[in-house]
Design a protein around this motif. Structure first.
Motif, PDB file in Angstrom:
ATOM      1  N   SER A   1      67.456  16.237   3.482  1.00 16.47           N
ATOM      2  CA  SER A   1      67.015  16.988   2.306  1.00 16.47           C
ATOM      3  C   SER A   1      67.922  16.691   1.104  1.00 16.47           C
ATOM      4  O   SER A   1      67.576  16.984  -0.022  1.00 16.47           O
ATOM      5  CB  SER A   1      67.001  18.484   2.615  1.00 16.47           C
TER       6      SER A   1
ATOM      7  N   LEU B   1      56.071  21.505  -1.299  1.00 12.31           N
ATOM      8  CA  LEU B   1      56.173  21.685   0.151  1.00 12.31           C
ATOM      9  C   LEU B   1      57.610  21.768   0.676  1.00 12.31           C
ATOM     10  O   LEU B   1      58.026  22.781   1.232  1.00 12.31           O
ATOM     11  CB  LEU B   1      55.404  20.573   0.874  1.00 12.31           C
ATOM     12  N   ALA B   2      58.383  20.704   0.462  1.00 10.21           N
ATOM     13  CA  ALA B   2      59.730  20.691   1.047  1.00 10.21           C
ATOM     14  C   ALA B   2      60.670  21.650   0.316  1.00 10.21           C
ATOM     15  O   ALA B   2      61.588  22.214   0.915  1.00 10.21           O
ATOM     16  CB  ALA B   2      60.294  19.279   1.038  1.00 10.21           C
TER      17      ALA B   2
ATOM     18  N   LYS C   1      59.753  24.892   2.145  1.00  6.37           N
ATOM     19  CA  LYS C   1      59.968  24.939   3.593  1.00  6.37           C
ATOM     20  C   LYS C   1      61.376  24.522   3.997  1.00  6.37           C
ATOM     21  O   LYS C   1      61.884  24.947   5.019  1.00  6.37           O
ATOM     22  CB  LYS C   1      58.971  24.042   4.327  1.00  6.37           C
ATOM     23  N   VAL C   2      62.005  23.658   3.196  1.00  2.00           N
ATOM     24  CA  VAL C   2      63.328  23.175   3.581  1.00  2.00           C
ATOM     25  C   VAL C   2      64.423  23.892   2.797  1.00  2.00           C
ATOM     26  O   VAL C   2      65.384  24.390   3.366  1.00  2.00           O
ATOM     27  CB  VAL C   2      63.445  21.645   3.369  1.00  2.00           C
TER      28      VAL C   2
END
Ligand SMILES: Nc1ncnc2c1ncn2[C@@H]1O[C@H](COP(=O)(O)OP(=O)(O)OP(=O)(O)O)[C@@H](O)[C@H]1O
Ligand SMILES: [Mg+2]
Lengths: 219, 240, 242
Positions: C77, C100-101, C104-105
């Motif tokens: 990441s 998205l990331a 979610k991350v």
């Protein structure tokens, strides 16, 4: 020749045929539901990195895929009562057979769907730092489901047709009920052609709607 | 409930003989039907890729009809209805005149049904070849028939070996439906042993193993064929 | 920032990476070039652990990539990556690709992620395309979105694997412009590319690979001057004269 045909027999038999068709639908529906659930589990096992698990799943799939459905029906028609320990009725035995058999096919469809997602997509998800589960959930599976939905639906049409094989154990489905009337009144032509037309119309309209759906999806 | 296993039944006559004669009929039905399925399916599949709208429509209609009626229903149509629709004499001949009418009915039914599936594979194989290839073949002066003969078919038949193998295995397994009109193939024989001896599971096990063995042999053999005829650098369409 | 020491990798008998070592300092821009199949993609995918390797070590900001105890997802990441074939997710819109990331991350809220996403789309000149699907954009636009997606994670370094080689010539510059700007802002970058114009403009160093080996690893001036080796010479003359 057609003047010898008496389709009144068919009209009179409609309630009885409808009873049979209802069993055909019920069996199809339950087998799809059961087959999908078991199929997902098998596909996950098949793609898992745990070697024995994926080997077991692969063996299951290959086993059922090399057997004729009729033989599977015979197996479970006789086996299920032994396992349960008492007579359970043909319907449940056959349902078990269809569920286990379909699961093998659903597993393969889902595996192919997951593998149809290009490797680069999973890599892109990984490169963003998504975990394996997140990557599956947000990147790979949504695309895989899109790819395999039409094939799963086509398989449902095949299953719908295959349920007619319960004939071999005499469950009262659409075909068997038609055959009962046909031999009672000696009207084979009328009843079998009716059965063929009904199946044809149902399957064709369902297949055509799948294709329409597929065209919409692929834009 | 308790089951008394008796594996000895499998090596007792006449049951052992029944199983092997069943296997023989299964193979005979499957291979004969495959001859029809392959030739008829190829013709129809090719028709669906031609330019003439009428031929395409005929091919499409054939496929839709055979694909959308359950195979078992088709079996009954061929067996009970088809002779009735013929002129009287021909109908009688089909019913009584030819030897083993059940066998031939099963072969024709399985052959024509599987032809519709083979046609779809052939069509997919041909359509997978790029437009550029067709144009290049035309550009060097080949006639439309020659384009098929020398370019399209040699490429597509190689690429569809895996799905065609599944179709053959399909016909092999579907030959069990012939039991419904009285052909004593493998599955029918196991059912018969069950009725005579109540030792069904032993018979089913034997049949299961035989089906698996034949499947393996066919897949092994076809994998070798595929390798042998493969064009370096060209991969085949995956089997379904 | 990135340090590779004696990295070797095999596919069966095939030696894809042969004892590769290099260092990329913070803020440095390093261009990797070499003939097709020489192992460039494999090399840069070792940096974020997309490709495992059998020998040697790779560290990013002091964290060893190859060790099993390393939290690879966390590490990734922090490193943005741009692929040759864009690899935008085709089933979700452009802005969702970028969100998205982040959500979610990094655990950012939806508003936060959207705000950051829109800033970056603005920056690569694609704010109006936010709600479209990737398939509705041109290749150059898709690649700019992919860069925005990587930048949205506020990474410490960016990896580019032939970001312009799948593009039509008229779209190459719109992507290179974004990359040049990024380089000038001081982003640490490792870029596999054959765009020598880009290398001349912003690279600090050039790595030349051949048959899995790092054949040259020198400053830009040395590489484009005449101190380079024979193979690099030949390669350069081929790609400059085509
Ligand atoms: N999964 C694999 N199995 C076997 N060999 C592989 C695999 N992946 C890549 N290779 C080989 O490794 C070598 C290096 O691949 P790599 O993709 O890193 O090359 P590259 O320098 O990026 O080339 P290109 O310019 O074509 O992208 C190639 O020769 C390739 O054939
Ligand atoms: Mg590459």
């Amino acid at each position: 020749m057609l003047e010898n045909f008496d389709f009144q027999v068919v009209i009179d038999a409609i309630p009885f045929l409808w009873e049979g068709l209802k069993l055909t639908f019920l069996l199809t529906f339950l087998a799809i539901a059961g087959g999908l659930i078991l199929g997902v589990l098998l596909a996950l096992a098949r793609l898992s990195h745990i070697k024995p698990l994926s080997f077991l799943a692969a063996s299951y799939v290959n086993f059922f895929r090399s057997m004729p459905l009729i033989l599977v029906i015979f197996w479970f028609y006789f086996l299920v009562p032994y396992i349960v320990g008492r007579p359970v009725g043909g319907f449940y035995s056959v349902l078990v057979a269809f569920t286990l058999f379909e699961a093998a096919y659903y597993c393969e469809i889902m595996r192919a769907g997951i593998q149809s997602v290009r490797k680069g997509q999973a890599q892109a998800g990984q490169a963003l730092g998504l975990t394996y589960k997140q990557n599956m959930q947000y990147v790979v599976l949504p695309q895989a489901f899109r790819n395999m939905t039409p094939i799963l639906l086509t398989q449902a049409v095949i299953l719908f047709q295959d349920t007619s094989l319960v004939y071999v154990v005499g469950l009262h489905d659409f075909l068997v009920n038609a055959e009962i009337i046909a031999s009672r009144d000696n009207r084979l032509i009328e009843l079998f052609s009716t059965v063929a037309v009904v199946y044809f119309v149902l399957c064709l309209s369902f297949s055509l709607s799948i294709r329409t759906l597929q065209r919409k999806f692929s834009v | 409930m308790n089951y008394n296993w008796n594996w000895g039944i499998l090596i007792t006559e006449p049951y052992m003989g029944w199983i092997f004669s069943g296997l023989g009929w299964t193979l005979l039905v499957a291979i004969s039907a495959w001859v029809i399925a392959f030739t008829l399916g190829s013709v129809i599949g090719i028709m669906r890729t031609l330019d003439q709208p009428i031929l395409r429509a005929i091919g499409a209609t054939y496929v839709e009809i055979f694909r959308n009626i359950p195979l078992l229903v088709q079996m009954f149509l061929w067996y009970f209805i088809f002779p009735e629709l013929l002129p009287e004499e021909a109908g009688l001949w089909v019913k009584r005149g030819i030897p083993m009418p059940e066998f031939w009915t099963a072969v024709i039914c399985l052959g024509t049904y599987t032809a519709s599936r083979v046609a779809e594979q052939v069509r997919a194989g041909i359509n997978a070849i790029s437009q550029g290839q067709r144009q290049a073949a035309r550009a060097i002066g080949l006639s439309p028939a020659q384009v098929y003969r020398y370019v399209l078919l040699p490429i597509s038949y190689r690429t569809i070996i895996p799905p065609m193998t599944s179709e053959f295995l399909g016909i092999f397994k579907n030959s069990s439906l012939a039991l419904t009109i009285g052909v004593l193939e493998l599955t029918a024989q196991t059912r018969q042993i069950e009725e005579y001896t109540f030792q069904g599971f032993e018979a089913f096990t034997a049949a299961t193993i035989l089906y698996i063995i034949v499947t393996f042999i066919v897949m092994f053999f076809m994998a070798r064929v595929e390798k042998k005829v493969s064009i370096p650098g060209v991969t085949s369409i995956g089997a379904k | 920032m990135i340090e590779m020491k004696n990295v070797s990798k095999w596919y069966g008998d095939f030696h894809v990476l042969n004892n590769c070592s290099t260092v990329v300092e913070k803020g440095e821009v390093v261009v990797v070039c070499g003939p097709s199949g020489s192992g460039k993609s494999t090399l840069i995918k070792c940096v974020n652990g997309l490709e495992p390797f059998q020998e040697g070590t790779v560290t990013f900001d002091g964290i060893s990539v190859g060790e099993s105890k390393t939290n690879l997802t966390k590490l990734r990441s922090r490193i943005g990556m741009v692929f040759q074939n864009f690899e935008l997710f085709p089933h979700i819109s452009v802005i969702k690709n970028i969100r998205l990331a982040q959500e979610k991350v990094l655990g950012r809220s939806e508003e936060e992620a959207k705000k950051r996403g829109m800033e970056l789309l603005e920056r690569v000149g694609l704010a109006e395309q936010a709600l479209k699907y990737p398939g509705q954009l041109s290749g150059g636009q898709q690649q700019r979105v992919a860069i925005a997606r990587g930048l949205a994670m506020d990474p410490d370094a960016m990896l580019f694997d032939e970001p312009t080689s799948a593009l039509d010539p008229e779209m190459i510059n719109e992507v290179l412009d974004v990359m040049v700007e990024l380089a000038q802002e001081g982003m640490t970058m490792m870029v596999v590319t054959h765009e020598m114009g880009f290398a001349k403009k912003v690279a600090n160093r050039v790595i030349f690979m051949d048959e899995g080996r790092i054949e040259e690893d020198c400053s830009k001036d040395a590489f484009f001057g005449d101190t380079r080796g024979e193979r690099a010479q030949l390669f350069l003359s081929k790609i400059l004269n085509h």
